[in-house]
Design an enzyme around this catalytic site. Structure first.
Site, PDB file in Angstrom:
ATOM      1  N   ASP A   1       0.816  -1.212   0.000  1.00 54.14           N
ATOM      2  CA  ASP A   1       0.000   0.000   0.000  1.00 54.14           C
ATOM      3  C   ASP A   1       0.854   1.270   0.000  1.00 54.14           C
ATOM      4  O   ASP A   1       1.803   1.380   0.772  1.00 54.14           O
ATOM      5  CB  ASP A   1      -0.917  -0.024   1.237  1.00 54.14           C
ATOM      6  CG  ASP A   1      -2.078   0.919   1.103  1.00 54.14           C
ATOM      7  OD1 ASP A   1      -1.853   2.089   0.735  1.00 54.14           O
ATOM      8  OD2 ASP A   1      -3.217   0.498   1.380  1.00 54.14           O
TER       9      ASP A   1
ATOM     10  N   THR B   1      -7.188   4.037  -1.180  1.00 55.77           N
ATOM     11  CA  THR B   1      -6.877   2.611  -1.076  1.00 55.77           C
ATOM     12  C   THR B   1      -7.976   1.670  -1.586  1.00 55.77           C
ATOM     13  O   THR B   1      -7.733   0.856  -2.479  1.00 55.77           O
ATOM     14  CB  THR B   1      -6.567   2.269   0.395  1.00 55.77           C
ATOM     15  OG1 THR B   1      -5.446   3.054   0.804  1.00 55.77           O
ATOM     16  CG2 THR B   1      -6.250   0.794   0.554  1.00 55.77           C
TER      17      THR B   1
ATOM     18  N   HIS C   1      -2.579  11.082   0.252  1.00 56.66           N
ATOM     19  CA  HIS C   1      -2.867  10.724  -1.140  1.00 56.66           C
ATOM     20  C   HIS C   1      -4.366  10.853  -1.306  1.00 56.66           C
ATOM     21  O   HIS C   1      -5.082  11.066  -0.329  1.00 56.66           O
ATOM     22  CB  HIS C   1      -2.393   9.297  -1.418  1.00 56.66           C
ATOM     23  CG  HIS C   1      -2.967   8.312  -0.451  1.00 56.66           C
ATOM     24  ND1 HIS C   1      -4.191   7.699  -0.642  1.00 56.66           N
ATOM     25  CD2 HIS C   1      -2.522   7.878   0.754  1.00 56.66           C
ATOM     26  CE1 HIS C   1      -4.445   6.914   0.395  1.00 56.66           C
ATOM     27  NE2 HIS C   1      -3.459   7.004   1.261  1.00 56.66           N
TER      28      HIS C   1
ATOM     29  N   ASN D   1     -13.056   5.624   0.477  1.00 56.17           N
ATOM     30  CA  ASN D   1     -12.883   4.789   1.671  1.00 56.17           C
ATOM     31  C   ASN D   1     -14.021   5.020   2.669  1.00 56.17           C
ATOM     32  O   ASN D   1     -14.229   4.204   3.569  1.00 56.17           O
ATOM     33  CB  ASN D   1     -11.558   5.122   2.370  1.00 56.17           C
ATOM     34  CG  ASN D   1     -10.350   4.626   1.595  1.00 56.17           C
ATOM     35  OD1 ASN D   1     -10.489   3.895   0.611  1.00 56.17           O
ATOM     36  ND2 ASN D   1      -9.161   5.009   2.039  1.00 56.17           N
TER      37      ASN D   1
ATOM     38  N   TYR E   1      -9.864  -9.640   7.772  1.00 59.27           N
ATOM     39  CA  TYR E   1      -8.868  -8.585   7.846  1.00 59.27           C
ATOM     40  C   TYR E   1      -8.414  -8.322   9.280  1.00 59.27           C
ATOM     41  O   TYR E   1      -9.228  -8.167  10.186  1.00 59.27           O
ATOM     42  CB  TYR E   1      -9.374  -7.265   7.247  1.00 59.27           C
ATOM     43  CG  TYR E   1      -8.287  -6.235   7.304  1.00 59.27           C
ATOM     44  CD1 TYR E   1      -7.181  -6.352   6.466  1.00 59.27           C
ATOM     45  CD2 TYR E   1      -8.300  -5.214   8.237  1.00 59.27           C
ATOM     46  CE1 TYR E   1      -6.130  -5.459   6.539  1.00 59.27           C
ATOM     47  CE2 TYR E   1      -7.248  -4.300   8.323  1.00 59.27           C
ATOM     48  CZ  TYR E   1      -6.175  -4.439   7.466  1.00 59.27           C
ATOM     49  OH  TYR E   1      -5.117  -3.569   7.545  1.00 59.27           O
TER      50      TYR E   1
ATOM     51  N   ASP F   1       2.477   2.723   3.175  1.00 57.95           N
ATOM     52  CA  ASP F   1       1.444   3.752   3.316  1.00 57.95           C
ATOM     53  C   ASP F   1       1.429   4.358   4.718  1.00 57.95           C
ATOM     54  O   ASP F   1       1.452   5.587   4.881  1.00 57.95           O
ATOM     55  CB  ASP F   1       0.073   3.138   2.998  1.00 57.95           C
ATOM     56  CG  ASP F   1      -1.054   4.146   3.120  1.00 57.95           C
ATOM     57  OD1 ASP F   1      -1.144   5.034   2.253  1.00 57.95           O
ATOM     58  OD2 ASP F   1      -1.830   4.066   4.087  1.00 57.95           O
TER      59      ASP F   1
ATOM     60  N   HIS G   1       2.218   8.356   5.601  1.00 57.65           N
ATOM     61  CA  HIS G   1       1.322   9.319   6.255  1.00 57.65           C
ATOM     62  C   HIS G   1       2.007   9.950   7.463  1.00 57.65           C
ATOM     63  O   HIS G   1       1.891  11.139   7.709  1.00 57.65           O
ATOM     64  CB  HIS G   1       0.050   8.617   6.745  1.00 57.65           C
ATOM     65  CG  HIS G   1      -0.931   8.306   5.652  1.00 57.65           C
ATOM     66  ND1 HIS G   1      -1.502   9.286   4.874  1.00 57.65           N
ATOM     67  CD2 HIS G   1      -1.458   7.131   5.232  1.00 57.65           C
ATOM     68  CE1 HIS G   1      -2.340   8.719   4.009  1.00 57.65           C
ATOM     69  NE2 HIS G   1      -2.331   7.409   4.204  1.00 57.65           N
TER      70      HIS G   1
ATOM     71  N   ASP H   1      -1.458   0.696  -4.840  1.00 58.14           N
ATOM     72  CA  ASP H   1      -2.711   1.381  -5.152  1.00 58.14           C
ATOM     73  C   ASP H   1      -2.550   2.865  -5.471  1.00 58.14           C
ATOM     74  O   ASP H   1      -3.323   3.431  -6.223  1.00 58.14           O
ATOM     75  CB  ASP H   1      -3.716   1.195  -4.005  1.00 58.14           C
ATOM     76  CG  ASP H   1      -3.109   1.523  -2.645  1.00 58.14           C
ATOM     77  OD1 ASP H   1      -1.873   1.725  -2.556  1.00 58.14           O
ATOM     78  OD2 ASP H   1      -3.870   1.563  -1.661  1.00 58.14           O
ATOM     79  N   HIS H   2      -1.529   3.497  -4.876  1.00 53.47           N
ATOM     80  CA  HIS H   2      -1.345   4.942  -5.042  1.00 53.47           C
ATOM     81  C   HIS H   2       0.010   5.323  -4.475  1.00 53.47           C
ATOM     82  O   HIS H   2       0.678   4.506  -3.847  1.00 53.47           O
ATOM     83  CB  HIS H   2      -2.454   5.713  -4.311  1.00 53.47           C
ATOM     84  CG  HIS H   2      -2.572   5.318  -2.873  1.00 53.47           C
ATOM     85  ND1 HIS H   2      -1.648   5.663  -1.921  1.00 53.47           N
ATOM     86  CD2 HIS H   2      -3.486   4.535  -2.234  1.00 53.47           C
ATOM     87  CE1 HIS H   2      -1.998   5.134  -0.756  1.00 53.47           C
ATOM     88  NE2 HIS H   2      -3.102   4.427  -0.917  1.00 53.47           N
TER      89      HIS H   2
HETATM   90 ZN    ZN Z   1      -3.581   2.779   0.079  1.00 57.86          ZN
END
Ligand code: ZN
Ligand code: NAG
Ligand code: NAG
Ligand code: NAG
Ligand code: NAG
Ligand code: NAG
Ligand code: NAG
Ligand code: NAG
Ligand code: NAG
Length: 457
Positions: free
Chosen positions: A37, A73, A339, A94, A157, A192, A196, A240-241
């Site tokens: 991620d 995401t 993002h 999201n 998850y 990810d 952040h 994803d980004h």
């Molecule tokens: Zn993500």
């Protein structure tokens, strides 16, 4: 002669079908799709990844993957496995709200199939079209009953399950299950989370985090080799980004522009989804000039290039912050990286690397769209793709079983052919001059003598 030709053709076609029959019988193609991620494309140029670079050296690299707007995401992970823009697969953020059913969606409340059923992800197709199974380690949506189907093997998850445990279990499923697992996904939350926290410009911290990622890739490859999966498994590593630097000096405070009682906020930053409680036009007027660093769109005016309009889950007004700006409600945000911004920004793009029997070795390519990954994966697995927004031909150059020349190669071939032709013509002219000038008559004779055998051939 005719019968000979026929025999040769028969022999060849027999050989071809024989080979094909055997390979498809004993070795159904297998694919492992991995996402790290928030792996920004240019991390690859700016940091060292010995294990990942080894993987790329024996495989292919796409330096930039143009993802879908909004660059978040859940939406992008669903685009990878469906080949659809967000307005068409229905996971438009999201955080979402559906006005008709009054349902809410968030990354911690994502198990209602209602949100996912507008599309069919590849792990479902893999199980329904062929007698094969799919397996998943935490990829968004894989623990949801989409079209009444989960992967045959999956994990609920949980952020606290280590990468090693995810790899160990997914590779066990890939090695011994019946019917065989032919499609598997693996998801990891970094880089990810650290992007952040520190911001991508924090070189020191990001170097440490990205070295850890590279070590995880080393672990994965070593595990696949140990289990004898490496040679026959196709592995895609993507994301994803990307991530961009934010700052407390770049805040857009909505409270300075509009009273909170006038609207509901479904999603906040960097793309705010606004559901007005009063006249839409009035809310729009109040927000329109709120900040020079934010675009404010009525739903019908969202730019076409975002493919982000034709879905009920897209709210009547959206606000899109400029790169690096954060939309806030009069309170602090500790994020130094974020993002979600415009998907034409290079900082928002991930990369894609792939290795395995389906892929070339040592091939670099500049860019594809994130929605192009789905038709390529269907091709590798021999699945019929659902209608989608990807273009298979964009990925042909990555695949060994496809005929592809890119522009530089085509130019090279044309120039080469021209050079060869010119050289040949020159040679012929020189030869003719040499032969014809001193002995004009013998030349004529020679030509006559040579004619017959040439025609026979
Ligand atoms: Zn993500
Ligand atoms: C098919 O291929 C496998 C491995 O590639 C080989 O062991 C086997 O003998 C082949 N079978 C036939 C019928 O050619
Ligand atoms: C996932 O969680 C649900 C509900 O808690 C449970 O019924 C199910 O067995 C779990 N599945 C797996 C694969 O752990
Ligand atoms: C991974 O496999 C082990 C051994 O079968 C099992 O105990 C564990 O619960 C699995 N982990 C997850 C997250 O499913
Ligand atoms: C699918 O595979 C299972 C297990 O190997 C087998 O029992 C079943 O008959 C197969 N079904 C089809 C349609 O091939
Ligand atoms: C909208 O905000 C204004 C203040 O700007 C307030 O006077 C009004 O009551 C609000 N309307 C609603 C319906 O909340
Ligand atoms: C909304 O406000 C605009 C301008 O203030 C007005 O022209 C329009 O009629 C209003 N619409 C509704 C449904 O109240
Ligand atoms: C915004 O913050 C300022 C300063 O902290 C405070 O005075 C004000 O009441 C806050 N406004 C809202 C709507 O929370
Ligand atoms: C994307 O694909 C879907 C499914 O085929 C289609 O309905 C939609 O119109 C496509 N979007 C665009 C912008 O072409």
């Amino acid at each position: 002669v005719f019968i000979m030709k026929l025999l040769v053709i028969l022999l060849f076609s027999g050989l071809m079908t024989g080979c094909r029959g055997n390979s498809s019988y004993s070795l159904p193609p297998k694919l492992l799709l991995v996402s790290f991620d928030g792996f920004r494309a240019d991390y690859l140029q700016n940091y060292e990844f010995p294990h990942l670079q080894n993987f790329i050296k024996e495989g292919v690299l796409v330096e930039h993957v143009k993802n879908v707007f909004i660059t978040k995401t859940f939406p992008n992970h669903y685009s990878i496995v469906t080949g659809l823009y967000e307005e068409s697969h229905g996971i438009v953020a999201n955080s979402m709200y559906d006005a008709v059913t009054k349902k809410h969606f968030s990354d911690s409340n994502d198990k209602d199939p209602f949100w996912w059923n507008e599309a069919v992800p590849i792990w479902v197709t893999n199980q329904l079209q062929e007698n094969r199974s799919s397996a998943a380690a935490m990829w968004p949506g894989t623990d949801v009953l989409i079209h009444n189907t989960t992967p045959s093997y999956f994990m609920n998850y949980s952020i606290s399950v280590s990468f090693e445990e995810r790899v160990n279990n997914i590779t066990t499923w890939l090695s011994n299950s019946n019917p065989p697992v032919t499609f598997a996904t693996l998801y990891w939350e970094e880089p990810d989370a650290s992007g952040h926290k520190y911001g991508p410009e924090d070189k020191e911290n990001m170097r440490r985090v990205l070295k850890e990622i590279d070590d995880l890739i080393g672990y994965l490859v070593q595990k696949l080799k140990m289990l004898g999966l490496w040679e026959n498994l196709n592995v895609i590593i993507t994301s994803d980004h990307g991530m961009t630097q934010c700052s407390e000096n770049r805040w857009i405070n909505l409270d300075l522009c509009i009273d909170r009682s006038n609207y509901s906020l479904i999603d906040l930053s960097p793309v705010a989804a606004v559901l007005p409680k009063i006249n839409i036009t009035e809310v729009y007027e109040k927000l329109k000039n709120c900040s020079p660093h934010m675009n404010v769109y009525l739903k019908k005016d969202i730019p076409d290039r975002y493919y982000y309009q034709h879905n009920d889950r897209i709210q009547p007004i959206i606000l899109v912050a400029d790169e690096g700006w954060t939309i806030v409600l009069n309170k602090s945000s500790s994020k130094l990286g974020d993002h979600g911004y415009d998907n034409s920004l290079p900082s928002m793009h991930p990369f894609l690397a792939a290795h395995g029997p389906a892929f070339h070795k040592g091939y670099k390519y500049s860019t594809i769209n994130i929605v192009d990954i789905y038709p390529m994966m269907c091709h590798i697995l021999g699945l019929k793709p659902h209608p989608n927004n990807g273009t298979f031909s964009h990925t042909k150059c990555l695949l060994v079983d496809q005929w592809c020349i890119n522009l530089p190669e085509a130019i090279g071939i044309v120039i080469g052919a021209l050079l060869a032709l010119t050289t040949l013509t020159c040679l012929i002219i020189i030869m003719q001059n040499r032969l014809s000038v001193p002995h004009p008559f013998s030349r004529l004779q020679l030509q006559e003598d040579d004619d017959d055998p040439l025609i026979d051939l």
